[in-house]
Design a protein around this motif. Structure first.
Motif, PDB file in Angstrom:
ATOM      1  N   ARG A  29       0.813  -1.216   0.000  1.00 14.62           N
ATOM      2  CA  ARG A  29       0.000   0.000   0.000  1.00 14.62           C
ATOM      3  C   ARG A  29       0.845   1.264   0.000  1.00 14.62           C
ATOM      4  N   ALA A  30       2.128   1.133   0.121  1.00 10.15           N
ATOM      5  CA  ALA A  30       3.001   2.300   0.230  1.00 10.15           C
ATOM      6  C   ALA A  30       3.210   2.937  -1.140  1.00 10.15           C
ATOM      7  N   ARG A  31       3.322   4.260  -1.127  1.00  7.44           N
ATOM      8  CA  ARG A  31       3.671   4.976  -2.346  1.00  7.44           C
ATOM      9  C   ARG A  31       5.183   5.035  -2.432  1.00  7.44           C
ATOM     10  N   VAL A  32       5.721   4.791  -3.611  1.00  6.03           N
ATOM     11  CA  VAL A  32       7.169   4.742  -3.811  1.00  6.03           C
ATOM     12  C   VAL A  32       7.547   5.770  -4.869  1.00  6.03           C
ATOM     13  N   TRP A  33       8.595   6.551  -4.580  1.00  7.36           N
ATOM     14  CA  TRP A  33       9.080   7.526  -5.555  1.00  7.36           C
ATOM     15  C   TRP A  33       9.976   6.823  -6.554  1.00  7.36           C
ATOM     16  N   VAL A  34       9.631   6.938  -7.828  1.00  8.59           N
ATOM     17  CA  VAL A  34      10.446   6.376  -8.904  1.00  8.59           C
ATOM     18  C   VAL A  34      11.214   7.536  -9.520  1.00  8.59           C
ATOM     19  N   TRP A  44      13.726  11.235 -21.885  1.00  9.71           N
ATOM     20  CA  TRP A  44      13.810  11.388 -20.435  1.00  9.71           C
ATOM     21  C   TRP A  44      12.425  11.232 -19.825  1.00  9.71           C
ATOM     22  N   VAL A  45      12.284  10.297 -18.895  1.00 12.13           N
ATOM     23  CA  VAL A  45      11.023  10.076 -18.196  1.00 12.13           C
ATOM     24  C   VAL A  45      11.160  10.711 -16.818  1.00 12.13           C
ATOM     25  N   GLU A  46      10.283  11.666 -16.493  1.00 11.92           N
ATOM     26  CA  GLU A  46      10.348  12.377 -15.216  1.00 11.92           C
ATOM     27  C   GLU A  46      10.051  11.450 -14.054  1.00 11.92           C
ATOM     28  N   GLY A  47      10.520  11.810 -12.875  1.00 13.83           N
ATOM     29  CA  GLY A  47      10.219  11.049 -11.678  1.00 13.83           C
ATOM     30  C   GLY A  47       8.741  11.141 -11.343  1.00 13.83           C
ATOM     31  N   HIS A  48       8.230  10.111 -10.679  1.00 13.99           N
ATOM     32  CA  HIS A  48       6.813  10.080 -10.348  1.00 13.99           C
ATOM     33  C   HIS A  48       6.577   9.166  -9.153  1.00 13.99           C
ATOM     34  N   TRP A  49       5.404   9.314  -8.538  1.00 16.46           N
ATOM     35  CA  TRP A  49       5.000   8.454  -7.435  1.00 16.46           C
ATOM     36  C   TRP A  49       4.249   7.255  -8.009  1.00 16.46           C
TER      37      TRP A  49
END
Length: 51
Positions: A29-34, A44-49
């Motif tokens: 259930r945790a949100r992870v920063w990628v 370039w793919v921006e960072g996201h949750w």
């Protein structure tokens, strides 16, 4: 000499216990920063949750 080694052992144990973490939210259930990354074809793919 024996007091010194017992004191050192107690300090090491206390330090080890203080560094252990507590998981509050289950991993599924945790949100992870990628972080951002380079995709194929130099895009370039921006960072996201992500969940």
């Amino acid at each position: 000499m024996r007091r010194t080694s017992l004191f050192t052992a107690a300090l090491l144990l206390a330090g080890n216990l203080s560094l252990t973490g507590c998981v509050v939210v289950p991993a599924h259930r945790a949100r992870v920063w990628v972080p951002g990354y380079w995709a194929p074809h130099h895009v370039w793919v921006e960072g996201h949750w992500r969940r």
